[in-house]
Design an enzyme around this catalytic site. Structure first.
Site, PDB file in Angstrom:
ATOM      1  N   MET A  26       8.115  -4.587  -6.373  1.00 16.75           N
ATOM      2  CA  MET A  26       8.590  -5.972  -6.310  1.00 16.75           C
ATOM      3  C   MET A  26       8.065  -6.747  -7.523  1.00 16.75           C
ATOM      4  O   MET A  26       8.038  -7.985  -7.504  1.00 16.75           O
ATOM      5  CB  MET A  26       8.144  -6.628  -5.007  1.00 16.75           C
ATOM      6  N   GLY A  27       7.642  -6.020  -8.571  1.00 13.26           N
ATOM      7  CA  GLY A  27       7.161  -6.691  -9.770  1.00 13.26           C
ATOM      8  C   GLY A  27       5.752  -7.211  -9.606  1.00 13.26           C
ATOM      9  O   GLY A  27       5.022  -6.794  -8.712  1.00 13.26           O
ATOM     10  N   LEU A  29       3.311  -6.540 -11.601  1.00 12.38           N
ATOM     11  CA  LEU A  29       2.715  -5.192 -11.611  1.00 12.38           C
ATOM     12  C   LEU A  29       1.241  -5.202 -11.974  1.00 12.38           C
ATOM     13  O   LEU A  29       0.792  -5.986 -12.804  1.00 12.38           O
ATOM     14  CB  LEU A  29       3.475  -4.320 -12.617  1.00 12.38           C
ATOM     15  N   HIS A  30       0.494  -4.316 -11.336  1.00 11.01           N
ATOM     16  CA  HIS A  30      -0.925  -4.122 -11.642  1.00 11.01           C
ATOM     17  C   HIS A  30      -1.159  -2.639 -11.905  1.00 11.01           C
ATOM     18  O   HIS A  30      -0.203  -1.831 -11.874  1.00 11.01           O
ATOM     19  CB  HIS A  30      -1.796  -4.655 -10.506  1.00 11.01           C
ATOM     20  N   HIS A  33       0.536   0.099  -9.727  1.00 11.81           N
ATOM     21  CA  HIS A  33       1.919   0.467 -10.051  1.00 11.81           C
ATOM     22  C   HIS A  33       1.963   1.350 -11.300  1.00 11.81           C
ATOM     23  O   HIS A  33       2.706   2.326 -11.356  1.00 11.81           O
ATOM     24  CB  HIS A  33       2.763  -0.780 -10.348  1.00 11.81           C
ATOM     25  N   ASP A 151      -0.372   1.012   0.793  1.00 16.46           N
ATOM     26  CA  ASP A 151       0.555   0.664   1.878  1.00 16.46           C
ATOM     27  C   ASP A 151       0.784   1.935   2.693  1.00 16.46           C
ATOM     28  O   ASP A 151       1.856   2.551   2.641  1.00 16.46           O
ATOM     29  CB  ASP A 151       1.847   0.104   1.290  1.00 16.46           C
ATOM     30  N   SER A 187      -0.719  -7.042  -5.573  1.00 17.68           N
ATOM     31  CA  SER A 187      -0.096  -8.199  -6.224  1.00 17.68           C
ATOM     32  C   SER A 187      -0.603  -9.491  -5.606  1.00 17.68           C
ATOM     33  O   SER A 187      -0.631 -10.531  -6.252  1.00 17.68           O
ATOM     34  CB  SER A 187       1.423  -8.122  -6.080  1.00 17.68           C
ATOM     35  N   ARG A 188      -0.988  -9.444  -4.339  1.00 16.86           N
ATOM     36  CA  ARG A 188      -1.418 -10.673  -3.659  1.00 16.86           C
ATOM     37  C   ARG A 188      -2.857 -11.065  -4.005  1.00 16.86           C
ATOM     38  O   ARG A 188      -3.286 -12.164  -3.645  1.00 16.86           O
ATOM     39  CB  ARG A 188      -1.221 -10.543  -2.150  1.00 16.86           C
TER      40      ARG A 188
HETATM   41  O1  PAF Z   1       5.669  -1.732  -1.742  1.00 17.32           O
HETATM   42  C1  PAF Z   1       6.511  -2.527  -2.233  1.00 17.32           C
HETATM   43  O2  PAF Z   1       6.322  -3.111  -3.308  1.00 17.32           O
HETATM   44  C2  PAF Z   1       7.811  -2.788  -1.480  1.00 17.32           C
HETATM   45  O3  PAF Z   1       7.607  -2.772  -0.106  1.00 17.32           O
HETATM   46  C3  PAF Z   1       8.952  -1.845  -1.877  1.00 17.32           C
HETATM   47  C4  PAF Z   1       8.647  -0.414  -1.498  1.00 17.32           C
HETATM   48  C5  PAF Z   1       9.211  -1.937  -3.365  1.00 17.32           C
HETATM   49  C6  PAF Z   1      10.247  -2.240  -1.141  1.00 17.32           C
HETATM   50  O4  PAF Z   1      10.623  -3.539  -1.457  1.00 17.32           O
END
Ligand code: PAF
Length: 285
Positions: A26-27, A29-30, A33, A151, A187-188
Site C-alpha cells: 500500500m506504499g 515503503l520501509h 518492503h 502480518d 508504515s504506521r
Molecule cells: O499488507 C499490505 O500492505 C496489504 O494488506 C496488501 C497485502 C498490499 C493488500 O492491500
C-alpha cells in the site's frame, strides 16, 4: 524501472516474461518492503511491486484518508532495491464499479485475532489480493508472491486462499524487519510521537517475556490464559490499550493443546494501541 497505472499496460509489459515475482503493497515503503523486493529478485524473471491503498480493507473509522501516500519516494526506493515494474492503479482502475464479488475467507481463520478486532479486514485484503493476482499473473503461467511475516495472519489467509483456489502462485513469507531497538517496521510507525516511538518497542519486549513464560510452562494449556493476561496487564500499566497478546499454534492460529508445546509449533501474536496508533507484532517460538 517501468511504472504503469493500468491493468492493460501491466499485462502488456508482462507478456515478455514467464514468472513474475510480485510484492503487493500500500506504499509508504520501509525496509521491510524493500527486503521483500530484494528477496523476490532471484525467484522470478521480473520483479513487480504494486502500490495501491485498498479502501476495501479499511473500516469507516480507520485511517484510509490519512494513510500516507508517498508515491515519488516509494518509486525511488523500489528502483534502488532492484524492482523492474511498478503497478500503481488508481481507485477507478481497480474498482471501476462497486466490487460486488468478494473473497470471504473462512471464519475459523479470518474472524479471530485481527479479524475479530477489524471485522471485514480479511475480506478486503483477500479480495484485493485476488484481483492483484489476476492483474499480475493473468498473462503468465504463474509466479511467486511475497508477503511479510509481520502480518502473520494475513500471510496465512493468503496461503489458504491460493491453495483452495489452486492458483498457480507460490506464496513466500519474508522475515519481519526491525529497527535497532527491536520495533517491527511498519508504515504506521510514522504516526508515533517521539515519546510513543521510544515506548513502542515494549510490544515486542512483551512478546519476548511471554516466550520465556511459555517455554517454562509445564502445562501450557492450563497456564495460557493467565500468562496472556499478565502480558496484556503489563502493557496496559504502561498506558497501552492491548487488543490481544496470545499464544497460538502456527498451523491454524488456534490455542495450543499440550502436544503443541514443542519447538517450531507456536507463535505469539500481539496487537495494541499506543495513543492513536495500533501496532501489531509476532514472534515464532
Ligand atoms: O499488507 C499490505 O500492505 C496489504 O494488506 C496488501 C497485502 C498490499 C493488500 O492491500
Amino acid at each position: 524501472m517501468h511504472v504503469v497505472h493500468t491493468i492493460a499496460e501491466l499485462r502488456q509489459h508482462l507478456q515478455a516474461f514467464r514468472k513474475p515475482a510480485f510484492v503487493p503493497s500500500m506504499g509508504n515503503l520501509h525496509d521491510g518492503h524493500l527486503a521483500l523486493v530484494r528477496q523476490a529478485q532471484p525467484l522470478g524473471d521480473v520483479t513487480v511491486a504494486s502500490i495501491f491503498v485498498n479502501r476495501l480493507q479499511f473500516a469507516p473509522h480507520e485511517d484510509f484518508d490519512t494513510y500516507p501516500r508517498t508515491f515519488e519516494a516509494d518509486c525511488a526506493k523500489l528502483a534502488e532495491a532492484g524492482c523492474n515494474l511498478v503497478f500503481a492503479p488508481n481507485e477507478k482502475e481497480m474498482y471501476p464499479e462497486p466490487q460486488g464479488y468478494k473473497v470471504h475467507p473462512p471464519a475459523e481463520l479470518a474472524d479471530l485475532l485481527e479479524g475479530h478486532f477489524r471485522p471485514g479486514f480479511f475480506i478486503g485484503v483477500s479480495t484485493v489480493v485476488m484481483k492483484l493476482f489476476s492483474c499480475v499473473f493473468g498473462a503468465t503461467p504463474g509466479g511467486v508472491a511475497l508477503f511479510g511475516k509481520k502480518d502473520y495472519q494475513q500471510l496465512m489467509v493468503i496461503r489458504h486462499m491460493v491453495r483452495q483456489f489452486v492458483l498457480p502462485i507460490e506464496i513466500v513469507g519474508g522475515e519481519t524487519q526491525r529497527a535497532d531497538d527491536g520495533l517491527a517496521l511498519s508504515s504506521r510507525n510514522g504516526y508515533l510521537s517521539a515519546a510513543e516511538r521510544a515506548e513502542a518497542v515494549q510490544l515486542s519486549l512483551a512478546l519476548k517475556a511471554m516466550a520465556a513464560e511459555v517455554e517454562a510452562a509445564t502445562d501450557l494449556p492450563a497456564a495460557r490464559e493467565s500468562l496472556e493476561a499478565r502480558a496484556m496487564h503489563t502493557l496496559a500499566r504502561r498506558g497501552w490499550r492491548p487488543d490481544y497478546l496470545t499464544v497460538r499454534r502456527r498451523s491454524d492460529l488456534q490455542p495450543p493443546e499440550a502436544a503443541d508445546a514443542q519447538p517450531g509449533k507456536l507463535v505469539l501474536l500481539g496487537a495494541a494501541k499506543l495513543g492513536g496508533t495500533r501496532l501489531i507484532d509476532n514472534l515464532e517460538i
